[in-house]
Design a protein around this motif. Sequence first.
Motif, PDB file in Angstrom:
ATOM      1  N   VAL A 171       0.862  -1.180   0.000  1.00  0.00           N
ATOM      2  CA  VAL A 171       0.000   0.000   0.000  1.00  0.00           C
ATOM      3  C   VAL A 171       0.898   1.229   0.000  1.00  0.00           C
ATOM      4  CG1 VAL A 171      -1.756   1.319   1.242  1.00  0.00           C
ATOM      5  CG2 VAL A 171      -1.834  -1.196   1.262  1.00  0.00           C
ATOM      6  N   THR A 172       0.644   2.156  -0.945  1.00  0.00           N
ATOM      7  CA  THR A 172       1.373   3.418  -0.999  1.00  0.00           C
ATOM      8  C   THR A 172       0.368   4.552  -1.106  1.00  0.00           C
ATOM      9  OG1 THR A 172       3.197   2.329  -2.166  1.00  0.00           O
ATOM     10  CG2 THR A 172       3.172   4.736  -2.186  1.00  0.00           C
ATOM     11  N   ALA A 173       0.327   5.402  -0.080  1.00  0.00           N
ATOM     12  CA  ALA A 173      -0.594   6.541  -0.048  1.00  0.00           C
ATOM     13  C   ALA A 173       0.168   7.730   0.520  1.00  0.00           C
ATOM     14  CB  ALA A 173      -1.830   6.227   0.792  1.00  0.00           C
ATOM     15  N   ALA A 174       0.478   8.691  -0.339  1.00  0.00           N
ATOM     16  CA  ALA A 174       1.410   9.757   0.039  1.00  0.00           C
ATOM     17  C   ALA A 174       0.853  10.685   1.102  1.00  0.00           C
ATOM     18  CB  ALA A 174       1.798  10.559  -1.194  1.00  0.00           C
TER      19      ALA A 174
ATOM     20  N   ASP B  73       1.149 -10.086   5.781  1.00  0.00           N
ATOM     21  CA  ASP B  73       2.541 -10.515   5.871  1.00  0.00           C
ATOM     22  C   ASP B  73       3.316 -10.210   4.597  1.00  0.00           C
ATOM     23  OD1 ASP B  73       2.674 -11.657   8.426  1.00  0.00           O
ATOM     24  OD2 ASP B  73       1.746 -13.498   7.737  1.00  0.00           O
ATOM     25  N   GLY B  74       4.586  -9.880   4.773  1.00  0.00           N
ATOM     26  CA  GLY B  74       5.523  -9.860   3.665  1.00  0.00           C
ATOM     27  C   GLY B  74       5.431  -8.672   2.740  1.00  0.00           C
ATOM     28  N   GLN B  75       4.637  -7.655   3.100  1.00  0.00           N
ATOM     29  CA  GLN B  75       4.408  -6.547   2.189  1.00  0.00           C
ATOM     30  C   GLN B  75       5.060  -5.267   2.699  1.00  0.00           C
ATOM     31  OE1 GLN B  75       3.249  -7.465  -0.619  1.00  0.00           O
ATOM     32  NE2 GLN B  75       2.760  -9.513   0.167  1.00  0.00           N
ATOM     33  N   THR B  76       5.099  -4.247   1.827  1.00  0.00           N
ATOM     34  CA  THR B  76       5.648  -2.943   2.156  1.00  0.00           C
ATOM     35  C   THR B  76       4.539  -1.911   2.121  1.00  0.00           C
ATOM     36  OG1 THR B  76       7.821  -3.512   1.247  1.00  0.00           O
ATOM     37  CG2 THR B  76       7.298  -1.164   1.466  1.00  0.00           C
ATOM     38  N   VAL B  77       4.442  -1.128   3.169  1.00  0.00           N
ATOM     39  CA  VAL B  77       3.428  -0.080   3.263  1.00  0.00           C
ATOM     40  C   VAL B  77       4.154   1.238   3.512  1.00  0.00           C
ATOM     41  CG1 VAL B  77       1.440   0.784   4.559  1.00  0.00           C
ATOM     42  CG2 VAL B  77       1.683  -1.681   4.127  1.00  0.00           C
ATOM     43  N   ALA B  78       3.831   2.276   2.716  1.00  0.00           N
ATOM     44  CA  ALA B  78       4.446   3.588   2.860  1.00  0.00           C
ATOM     45  C   ALA B  78       3.350   4.647   2.841  1.00  0.00           C
ATOM     46  CB  ALA B  78       5.450   3.847   1.741  1.00  0.00           C
TER      47      ALA B  78
ATOM     48  N   THR C 186       6.166  -6.548   6.353  1.00  0.00           N
ATOM     49  CA  THR C 186       7.613  -6.586   6.536  1.00  0.00           C
ATOM     50  C   THR C 186       8.151  -5.192   6.813  1.00  0.00           C
ATOM     51  OG1 THR C 186       7.790  -8.508   5.088  1.00  0.00           O
ATOM     52  CG2 THR C 186       9.797  -7.198   5.421  1.00  0.00           C
ATOM     53  N   SER C 187       7.617  -4.199   6.100  1.00  0.00           N
ATOM     54  CA  SER C 187       8.002  -2.807   6.322  1.00  0.00           C
ATOM     55  C   SER C 187       6.748  -1.949   6.277  1.00  0.00           C
ATOM     56  CB  SER C 187       9.000  -2.347   5.265  1.00  0.00           C
ATOM     57  OG  SER C 187       9.254  -0.953   5.392  1.00  0.00           O
ATOM     58  N   PHE C 188       6.492  -1.224   7.369  1.00  0.00           N
ATOM     59  CA  PHE C 188       5.344  -0.327   7.450  1.00  0.00           C
ATOM     60  C   PHE C 188       5.881   1.006   7.932  1.00  0.00           C
ATOM     61  CE2 PHE C 188       1.480   1.638   8.713  1.00  0.00           C
ATOM     62  CZ  PHE C 188       0.404   0.908   8.213  1.00  0.00           C
ATOM     63  N   ALA C 189       5.908   2.008   7.028  1.00  0.00           N
ATOM     64  CA  ALA C 189       6.542   3.295   7.330  1.00  0.00           C
ATOM     65  C   ALA C 189       5.523   4.414   7.238  1.00  0.00           C
ATOM     66  CB  ALA C 189       7.691   3.557   6.366  1.00  0.00           C
ATOM     67  N   VAL C 190       5.475   5.245   8.278  1.00  0.00           N
ATOM     68  CA  VAL C 190       4.576   6.392   8.338  1.00  0.00           C
ATOM     69  C   VAL C 190       5.428   7.641   8.545  1.00  0.00           C
ATOM     70  CG1 VAL C 190       2.563   7.399   9.455  1.00  0.00           C
ATOM     71  CG2 VAL C 190       2.853   4.906   9.444  1.00  0.00           C
ATOM     72  N   ALA C 191       5.219   8.647   7.694  1.00  0.00           N
ATOM     73  CA  ALA C 191       6.064   9.837   7.734  1.00  0.00           C
ATOM     74  C   ALA C 191       5.487  10.910   8.649  1.00  0.00           C
ATOM     75  CB  ALA C 191       6.244  10.380   6.328  1.00  0.00           C
TER      76      ALA C 191
END
Length: 371
Positions: free
Chosen positions: A179-182, A200-205, A223-228
């Motif tokens: 999931v990518t939502a700026a 599981d196993g996905q990248t979220v930004a 696997t990676s969940f990043a919130v700015a």
Amino acid sequence: ATSVVLTDTADGQDIVFAGALVTPTLSTAAEGYDLFLNGNGTVITNAVVFAQAGALTLGNAAGDILLFNGGLTASAPSQVTLNGQLETSGDLVTLGDADTGLVLAGGLSVINTTAGGSAAGGTIDVNGTVNGTVANTQSLELNAGTGGTVDVALALGGGVSLATLRLTQSGGATFADAVTAATSVVLTDTADGQDIVFADGQTVALGSLVTAAQGYDVVIRSTSFAVAADTSFLNTGALTLGDDSADEFTATGSITATAPSAVSIGGAIRADGGAATISLGDGNTGVSVPLNVTATVGGTGTGLIDLGDAALADGAVLIVGRGIANAINLDAVSGTGGGAPSDLEINTTGAVHVAEAIGTDIVDVTVTQSG
């Protein structure tokens, strides 16, 4: 009209309904034409299966409302473009598959299965990729009601990132891929006790993650969940931040999770930047680490790390701090009797305060450094 039957048109050529199409039945054929339903006020009474192999466009303006009273399935078209509001009255919506992506045009597009007062709604299955047309511009709102589930099978915003994803209501939701939502992901509501899952196993930004004081569970296994941005979990159901030692949840800012009924952590929980803080659990919310999982709490932010009572499953390891100047407050820390022992490690140049006992099958307590 009793029905509209679209038998054939030359491959790659368009059949366009510029105004509202109102009919009990719409039938298409497995031919290569494109179909445009552009009219606000379109109402089709019976279930529609879009069988054509060309493209399908639903709406051409944010205010367009297309009501499919029996639901719809669109997995045969080469692409589905949504620009407006797609509604059903408690009926299933199935869009896309591995070969058919969903493209959002305009600004905000809505899929809503609660039209006509159908609060229970209906299931929304998005089985293809979901992308915008201009990076960080298009947004998607999903409302499946209290009884309908939302299942997004493939990447959302992976090709052309979305601005905002909003989950208004559901009976449970799963985002099975990246999931990518700026701008943001907004989790307005889901039925009490039901899960909103990032798989599981996905990248979220995300630009930000917004939750609400509702009784749903948030389950983040990415696997990676990043919130700015600073991130506060306001949901009053359970919260899972990672379920594997290799998972990583990162906020550029502080992380607060004291409202959930329980917090389970695995992998790295990072608050990065400045004096960012981490607060997981409180007097009413315990923290747990799953079986044979290592959880490391701390990022580059130098603010307070504060944990509620922590319960470690067999073989679990809890590491608090990353060797920088975080003050650390811990309550009770305990393992699980009868199985493999668990370990606690404290690593900070700041002051450490442990308010309650450390015991029950905690074999190793390591203080790497402290102030």
